[in-house]
Design a protein around this motif. Structure first.
Motif, PDB file in Angstrom:
ATOM      1  N   VAL A  49      50.684  54.749  14.178  1.00 13.48           N
ATOM      2  CA  VAL A  49      51.987  55.158  15.075  1.00 13.48           C
ATOM      3  C   VAL A  49      52.724  54.260  14.645  1.00 13.48           C
ATOM      4  O   VAL A  49      54.273  54.225  14.433  1.00 13.48           O
ATOM      5  CB  VAL A  49      52.274  55.154  16.378  1.00 13.48           C
ATOM      6  CG1 VAL A  49      53.771  55.524  16.863  1.00 13.48           C
ATOM      7  CG2 VAL A  49      50.930  56.598  17.226  1.00 13.48           C
ATOM      8  N   GLY A  56      54.746  55.849  11.929  1.00 20.18           N
ATOM      9  CA  GLY A  56      53.716  57.659  11.677  1.00 20.18           C
ATOM     10  C   GLY A  56      55.164  58.585  11.561  1.00 20.18           C
ATOM     11  O   GLY A  56      54.647  59.241  11.301  1.00 20.18           O
ATOM     12  N   GLN A  57      56.185  58.055  12.058  1.00 19.68           N
ATOM     13  CA  GLN A  57      56.949  59.220  12.675  1.00 19.68           C
ATOM     14  C   GLN A  57      57.463  59.538  11.272  1.00 19.68           C
ATOM     15  O   GLN A  57      58.025  60.763  11.180  1.00 19.68           O
ATOM     16  CB  GLN A  57      58.467  59.047  13.752  1.00 19.68           C
ATOM     17  CG  GLN A  57      57.019  58.821  15.109  1.00 19.68           C
ATOM     18  CD  GLN A  57      58.103  58.986  16.044  1.00 19.68           C
ATOM     19  OE1 GLN A  57      59.688  59.387  15.751  1.00 19.68           O
ATOM     20  NE2 GLN A  57      58.278  58.444  16.783  1.00 19.68           N
ATOM     21  N   LEU A  60      55.013  61.095   8.720  1.00 22.75           N
ATOM     22  CA  LEU A  60      55.302  63.181   8.966  1.00 22.75           C
ATOM     23  C   LEU A  60      56.352  63.726   9.169  1.00 22.75           C
ATOM     24  O   LEU A  60      56.629  64.867   8.008  1.00 22.75           O
ATOM     25  CB  LEU A  60      55.081  62.840  11.192  1.00 22.75           C
ATOM     26  CG  LEU A  60      53.453  62.646  11.708  1.00 22.75           C
ATOM     27  CD1 LEU A  60      54.426  62.651  12.933  1.00 22.75           C
ATOM     28  CD2 LEU A  60      53.221  63.706  11.076  1.00 22.75           C
ATOM     29  N   ALA A  74      46.782  61.402  15.007  1.00 22.19           N
ATOM     30  CA  ALA A  74      47.657  60.047  15.561  1.00 22.19           C
ATOM     31  C   ALA A  74      46.535  59.126  16.144  1.00 22.19           C
ATOM     32  O   ALA A  74      45.420  59.745  17.184  1.00 22.19           O
ATOM     33  CB  ALA A  74      49.040  59.827  15.929  1.00 22.19           C
ATOM     34  N   ASP A  83      55.602  56.893  22.220  1.00 25.44           N
ATOM     35  CA  ASP A  83      55.046  57.121  20.512  1.00 25.44           C
ATOM     36  C   ASP A  83      54.522  58.478  20.708  1.00 25.44           C
ATOM     37  O   ASP A  83      54.363  59.081  20.287  1.00 25.44           O
ATOM     38  CB  ASP A  83      53.819  55.876  20.623  1.00 25.44           C
ATOM     39  CG  ASP A  83      54.575  54.734  20.920  1.00 25.44           C
ATOM     40  OD1 ASP A  83      55.299  54.663  20.652  1.00 25.44           O
ATOM     41  OD2 ASP A  83      54.336  53.657  21.796  1.00 25.44           O
ATOM     42  N   VAL A  87      55.217  61.662  18.389  1.00 24.87           N
ATOM     43  CA  VAL A  87      54.966  61.601  16.926  1.00 24.87           C
ATOM     44  C   VAL A  87      54.113  63.622  17.169  1.00 24.87           C
ATOM     45  O   VAL A  87      53.925  63.694  16.255  1.00 24.87           O
ATOM     46  CB  VAL A  87      52.978  60.885  17.007  1.00 24.87           C
ATOM     47  CG1 VAL A  87      53.776  59.564  15.831  1.00 24.87           C
ATOM     48  CG2 VAL A  87      52.612  61.128  17.942  1.00 24.87           C
ATOM     49  N   GLY A  90      56.790  65.805  16.055  1.00 19.94           N
ATOM     50  CA  GLY A  90      56.966  64.816  14.536  1.00 19.94           C
ATOM     51  C   GLY A  90      56.062  65.934  13.919  1.00 19.94           C
ATOM     52  O   GLY A  90      56.239  65.771  12.381  1.00 19.94           O
ATOM     53  N   ALA A  92      52.474  66.343  14.164  1.00 18.77           N
ATOM     54  CA  ALA A  92      51.048  65.610  14.828  1.00 18.77           C
ATOM     55  C   ALA A  92      49.922  66.879  15.357  1.00 18.77           C
ATOM     56  O   ALA A  92      50.410  67.245  16.636  1.00 18.77           O
ATOM     57  CB  ALA A  92      50.707  64.523  15.338  1.00 18.77           C
ATOM     58  N   TYR A  95      46.435  63.169  19.207  1.00 15.23           N
ATOM     59  CA  TYR A  95      47.078  62.150  19.596  1.00 15.23           C
ATOM     60  C   TYR A  95      45.902  61.052  20.399  1.00 15.23           C
ATOM     61  O   TYR A  95      44.902  61.353  21.799  1.00 15.23           O
ATOM     62  CB  TYR A  95      47.559  61.451  20.501  1.00 15.23           C
ATOM     63  CG  TYR A  95      48.549  60.352  20.432  1.00 15.23           C
ATOM     64  CD1 TYR A  95      49.973  60.068  19.879  1.00 15.23           C
ATOM     65  CD2 TYR A  95      48.445  58.679  21.524  1.00 15.23           C
ATOM     66  CE1 TYR A  95      50.577  58.780  19.655  1.00 15.23           C
ATOM     67  CE2 TYR A  95      48.563  57.660  20.656  1.00 15.23           C
ATOM     68  CZ  TYR A  95      49.648  57.579  20.488  1.00 15.23           C
ATOM     69  OH  TYR A  95      50.346  56.463  20.249  1.00 15.23           O
ATOM     70  N   ASP A 144      62.151  52.941  18.100  1.00 14.68           N
ATOM     71  CA  ASP A 144      60.650  52.821  16.764  1.00 14.68           C
ATOM     72  C   ASP A 144      61.191  51.553  15.446  1.00 14.68           C
ATOM     73  O   ASP A 144      59.942  51.224  14.866  1.00 14.68           O
ATOM     74  CB  ASP A 144      61.168  53.893  16.057  1.00 14.68           C
ATOM     75  CG  ASP A 144      59.484  54.250  14.780  1.00 14.68           C
ATOM     76  OD1 ASP A 144      58.519  54.432  15.641  1.00 14.68           O
ATOM     77  OD2 ASP A 144      60.215  54.426  13.879  1.00 14.68           O
TER      78      ASP A 144
END
Length: 206
Positions: A49, A56-57, A60, A74, A83, A87, A90, A92, A95, A144
């Motif tokens: 992340v 990570g966003q 993505l 993730a 977080d 994601v 975004g 994913a 997680y 972020d």
């Protein structure tokens, strides 16, 4: 493919997965990850992340925005609401936290490859609740921009901890705490710890 900014951790994941999963490549930052995903076209990307270049966003956004069908899982030390929701929104497919065992991670990767959504048990109910709520945390570019350690310091500041208490809690020096606070103030364009506390409270980080 494994995307994480710590080489030792990437090596550890490879070892834990053993022969059960073929690892076709690795990347340590956003730009490298985006380029290598396009080149290698893995079935599943294990995505950290927080890492250099936007986190990570950003991976993505750039990969899935290009129309790629790669699936992302993730894998992070963080179980913070912003977080997880960031994601998942975004794109994913799941997680899991880094406390997961090698066997469980292998199973999670295979399930994501097959199209399932996978979450660490402690996060599953939280994710459902968050998406059912109109108050689910939104993606926050300012937040972020902070490193994981800066977030930890920020939360403790917002809870009223003194610098010495933060240093003891995180096993770092007071000078390092001061450096992190200065960095957070600069990134968020705030003036003092009182403004930091208000900022964190407004985002429900406390």
């Amino acid at each position: 493919m494994i995307v994480d900014d710590h080489r030792l951790f990437r090596s550890g994941v490879r070892a834990e997965l053993g022969d059960g999963i073929e690892v076709v490549g690795e990347a340590e930052d956003v730009d490298t990850a985006v380029a290598r995903i396009a080149e290698l076209e893995p079935d599943v990307v294990l995505l950290d992340v927080h890492m250099p270049g936007g986190g990570g966003q950003e991976v993505l956004r750039r990969v899935l925005g290009s129309g790629s069908s790669v699936r992302f899982l993730a894998l992070s030390v963080s179980d913070a609401a912003e977080d997880v929701i960031g994601v998942i929104r975004g794109g994913a497919r799941g997680y899991v936290t880094k406390t997961i065992s090698g066997r469980e991670l292998t199973d999670a990767i295979k399930r994501v490859a097959e199209g399932d959504a996978v979450f660490s048990p402690r996060l599953a109910g939280f994710v459902l609740d968050a998406f059912a709520s109109s108050e689910a945390p939104s993606i926050d570019p300012e937040l972020d921009s902070l490193t994981q350690r800066e977030r930890e310091v920020l939360r403790l500041i917002a809870r009223g901890y003194a610098y010495k208490e933060i240093a003891k809690e995180l096993f770092i020096s007071v000078k390092t705490v001061e450096t992190h606070v200065s960095s957070v103030l600069r990134k968020l364009q705030l003036s003092n710890r009182h403004e930091l506390s208000r900022w964190a409270t407004a985002r429900r980080l406390v």
